[in-house]
Design a protein around this motif. Sequence first.
Motif, PDB file in Angstrom:
ATOM      1  N   GLU A 162      -4.221   9.978   0.971  1.00 25.60           N
ATOM      2  CA  GLU A 162      -4.652   9.058  -0.091  1.00 25.60           C
ATOM      3  C   GLU A 162      -5.950   9.461  -0.813  1.00 25.60           C
ATOM      4  O   GLU A 162      -6.013   9.403  -2.039  1.00 25.60           O
ATOM      5  CB  GLU A 162      -4.794   7.640   0.456  1.00 25.60           C
ATOM      6  CG  GLU A 162      -5.337   6.647  -0.543  1.00 25.60           C
ATOM      7  CD  GLU A 162      -4.259   5.816  -1.186  1.00 25.60           C
ATOM      8  OE1 GLU A 162      -4.283   5.689  -2.419  1.00 25.60           O
ATOM      9  OE2 GLU A 162      -3.412   5.305  -0.465  1.00 25.60           O
ATOM     10  N   SER A 184       0.828  -1.213   0.000  1.00 30.90           N
ATOM     11  CA  SER A 184       0.000   0.000   0.000  1.00 30.90           C
ATOM     12  C   SER A 184       0.856   1.254   0.000  1.00 30.90           C
ATOM     13  O   SER A 184       0.588   2.206  -0.734  1.00 30.90           O
ATOM     14  CB  SER A 184      -0.914   0.025   1.235  1.00 30.90           C
ATOM     15  OG  SER A 184      -1.796  -1.042   1.208  1.00 30.90           O
ATOM     16  N   PHE A 241       1.188   3.912  -3.040  1.00 28.96           N
ATOM     17  CA  PHE A 241       0.893   5.325  -2.817  1.00 28.96           C
ATOM     18  C   PHE A 241       2.045   6.199  -3.306  1.00 28.96           C
ATOM     19  O   PHE A 241       1.819   7.211  -3.970  1.00 28.96           O
ATOM     20  CB  PHE A 241       0.605   5.577  -1.335  1.00 28.96           C
ATOM     21  CG  PHE A 241       0.256   7.007  -1.038  1.00 28.96           C
ATOM     22  CD1 PHE A 241      -0.916   7.565  -1.522  1.00 28.96           C
ATOM     23  CD2 PHE A 241       1.094   7.794  -0.280  1.00 28.96           C
ATOM     24  CE1 PHE A 241      -1.242   8.890  -1.261  1.00 28.96           C
ATOM     25  CE2 PHE A 241       0.786   9.110  -0.005  1.00 28.96           C
ATOM     26  CZ  PHE A 241      -0.390   9.664  -0.495  1.00 28.96           C
ATOM     27  N   VAL A 260      -5.216  11.836  -3.687  1.00 30.81           N
ATOM     28  CA  VAL A 260      -3.937  11.596  -4.366  1.00 30.81           C
ATOM     29  C   VAL A 260      -3.921  12.125  -5.799  1.00 30.81           C
ATOM     30  O   VAL A 260      -2.899  12.604  -6.261  1.00 30.81           O
ATOM     31  CB  VAL A 260      -3.525  10.107  -4.306  1.00 30.81           C
ATOM     32  CG1 VAL A 260      -4.429   9.248  -5.165  1.00 30.81           C
ATOM     33  CG2 VAL A 260      -2.061   9.937  -4.694  1.00 30.81           C
ATOM     34  N   MET A 306      -0.086   8.964   5.225  1.00 33.52           N
ATOM     35  CA  MET A 306      -0.464   8.399   3.932  1.00 33.52           C
ATOM     36  C   MET A 306      -1.986   8.259   3.843  1.00 33.52           C
ATOM     37  O   MET A 306      -2.592   8.641   2.836  1.00 33.52           O
ATOM     38  CB  MET A 306       0.185   7.035   3.723  1.00 33.52           C
ATOM     39  CG  MET A 306      -0.224   6.394   2.398  1.00 33.52           C
ATOM     40  SD  MET A 306       0.228   4.660   2.244  1.00 33.52           S
ATOM     41  CE  MET A 306      -1.051   3.883   3.209  1.00 33.52           C
ATOM     42  N   ASN A 307      -2.618   7.717   4.887  1.00 32.78           N
ATOM     43  CA  ASN A 307      -4.071   7.526   4.866  1.00 32.78           C
ATOM     44  C   ASN A 307      -4.824   8.845   4.788  1.00 32.78           C
ATOM     45  O   ASN A 307      -5.896   8.910   4.177  1.00 32.78           O
ATOM     46  CB  ASN A 307      -4.512   6.713   6.088  1.00 32.78           C
ATOM     47  CG  ASN A 307      -4.056   5.274   5.994  1.00 32.78           C
ATOM     48  OD1 ASN A 307      -3.870   4.731   4.911  1.00 32.78           O
ATOM     49  ND2 ASN A 307      -3.837   4.652   7.140  1.00 32.78           N
TER      50      ASN A 307
END
Length: 189
Positions: free
Chosen positions: A104, A46, A50, A107, A100-101
């Motif tokens: 995301e 993941s 990303f 993105v 990141m979450n």
Amino acid sequence: NMVFIKDFLARHSPDAFRLMTLMHQYRSPLNYAEELARQAETAWGSLAAFLGKLSFGERAIAPAAEPVARAAATVEKKCAAALGDDFNTPKAIAALFEYMNACEPRVWTYSAADARTIANALRRPLEALGFSLKPARIPFFARALGAARDIARRRGFFSVSDALRSFLERSGYAVEDTPLGQWLWRKRR
């Protein structure tokens, strides 16, 4: 439980091993289980995907946003503080995944500068922890099939497009249609 490194690496990537070990405090025992290794592999996949999306997103033409730079600086400070606090790698890794979450969902809407800023905020701590961040090379056959799939999709030949997508995914590639064009990525093993 015990597993030999060579046996682990036959089934999982070196970065999954590194992530699995760094998600546990160095002074605590790590009770190995195959499920733990699969979780680390999925998490690493993941994160790598990303970063690949951010690299692809560097084509964007949207203007840069100040909050992105502030958030990037904040995550790097959180990682540095965690590593400075008795080398608390689980806390540092958690900060990276939290960042990141949070990034995301948007993105494909970041400017090229923002995509680079976010990617660098993730890459620097990961590189410091020894992760390999080289993007997987996509061979000619996969790029050609991806291009054919994209043409079929744009011309309305959806059954052909779906068949090519299915073949690419069975061959180990992720295909995603984005506002910036088709994104083709080699899935981690």
